[in-house]
Design a protein around this motif. Structure first.
Motif, short mmCIF file in Angstrom:
data_model
loop_
_atom_site.label_atom_id
_atom_site.label_comp_id
_atom_site.label_asym_id
_atom_site.label_seq_id
_atom_site.Cartn_x
_atom_site.Cartn_y
_atom_site.Cartn_z
N ARG A 55 0.65 4.38 -2.59
CA ARG A 55 0.50 5.78 -2.20
C ARG A 55 1.63 6.63 -2.79
N ARG A 56 2.84 6.09 -2.79
CA ARG A 56 3.98 6.82 -3.33
C ARG A 56 3.79 7.07 -4.83
N LEU A 57 3.22 6.09 -5.48
CA LEU A 57 2.92 6.20 -6.91
C LEU A 57 2.00 7.39 -7.17
N TYR A 58 0.93 7.49 -6.40
CA TYR A 58 0.03 8.62 -6.60
C TYR A 58 0.71 9.94 -6.26
N GLU A 59 1.52 9.94 -5.19
CA GLU A 59 2.17 11.18 -4.77
C GLU A 59 3.14 11.71 -5.82
N LEU A 60 3.66 10.83 -6.68
CA LEU A 60 4.47 11.28 -7.81
C LEU A 60 3.57 11.74 -8.96
N LEU B 282 9.29 4.12 -10.33
CA LEU B 282 9.44 3.49 -9.01
C LEU B 282 9.86 2.03 -9.12
N ASP C 8 0.84 -1.20 0.00
CA ASP C 8 0.00 0.00 0.00
C ASP C 8 0.87 1.25 0.00
N GLU C 9 2.01 1.16 0.67
CA GLU C 9 2.93 2.31 0.70
C GLU C 9 3.45 2.64 -0.71
N GLN C 10 3.77 1.61 -1.49
CA GLN C 10 4.20 1.85 -2.88
C GLN C 10 3.08 2.48 -3.69
#
Ligand code: FMN
Length: 197
Positions: A34-39, A139, A30-32
């Motif tokens: 979220r990071r994907l969206y944040e980029l 990523l 889930d962290e990946q």
């Protein structure tokens, strides 16, 4: 002040990146996600309108809800993928413009102008879908984009009662290069696709 990316990065993003049809059994956290969206959210859109909405289908329960609407050739690989992003567009995106573009009354440009809402939502939502795909590659994740599915069915299942419409799907994970990876297809040359005017 930006420098060109390294050859290795260009390979990862474009030159050797592929559309995968099979997936290694390796989780995407889930962290990946979220990071994907944040980029991806920082890719530009008209009036910063940001119309893309996403459902990251990860649980078995959600996968089963998606399954009936997949084309036959897309079903198995989508069930196998660690995550499937339903990349969608909110055609009520302009309601967020007072927050996203606060220095002008941008909402009023769209209210009552359905043709502009459709054109702008589709253009910018599709751009954001491409940003999402490239962010995943950045990523270290692989992608398998798909438009072979019943959009109306997915909309009824996942977006009922809203103005959100599915656009395309992206399987996301770690691709299996040994299974169903097609030969790289040709691309149009510069002269076939472009001109410098
Ligand atoms: C919006 C979109 C929809 C696509 N739909 C499907 C699909 O439904 N099923 C499928 O197997 N491949 C689908 N593809 C995959 C393309 O055929 C693939 O990306 C293209 O041939 C380039 O392959 P490559 O990235 O390996 O070079 C789709 C790709 C995109 C971008």
């Amino acid at each position: 002040m930006s420098a060109p990316l390294s050859d290795a990065s260009l390979d990862q993003l474009f030159l050797t990146a592929r559309t995968f049809n099979a997936w290694q059994p390796k989780e995407v956290s889930d962290e990946q996600i979220r990071r994907l969206y944040e980029l991806a959210k920082f890719g530009p859109t008209a009036a910063n309108s940001s119309p893309m909405r996403i459902v990251f289908v990860k649980s078995q329960d959600a996968k089963q809800r998606l399954k009936p609407y997949l084309s036959e050739s897309n079903a198995e690989k989508t069930m196998q993928a660690p995550v499937t992003a339903i990349v969608a567009i909110d055609y009520a995106f302009y309601e967020h413009l007072p927050k996203l573009f606060p220095h002008a009354d941008a909402r009023s440009w769209f209210v009552g102008n359905e043709a502009l809402v459709q054109a702008s939502g589709t253009r910018n939502g599709s751009l954001q879908g491409a940003y999402l795909l490239m962010a995943a590659r950045a990523l270290g994740l692989d992608c398998g984009p798909m438009s072979g599915f019943d959009q109306a069915g997915v909309d009824a299942e996942f977006f009922a009662g809203t103005q959100i419409k599915s656009n395309f799907l992206i399987n996301i994970g770690y691709g299996d290069p040994d299974t169903n990876l097609f030969d790289r297809l040709p691309r149009l040359s510069f002269d076939e696709a472009a001109q410098i005017a």
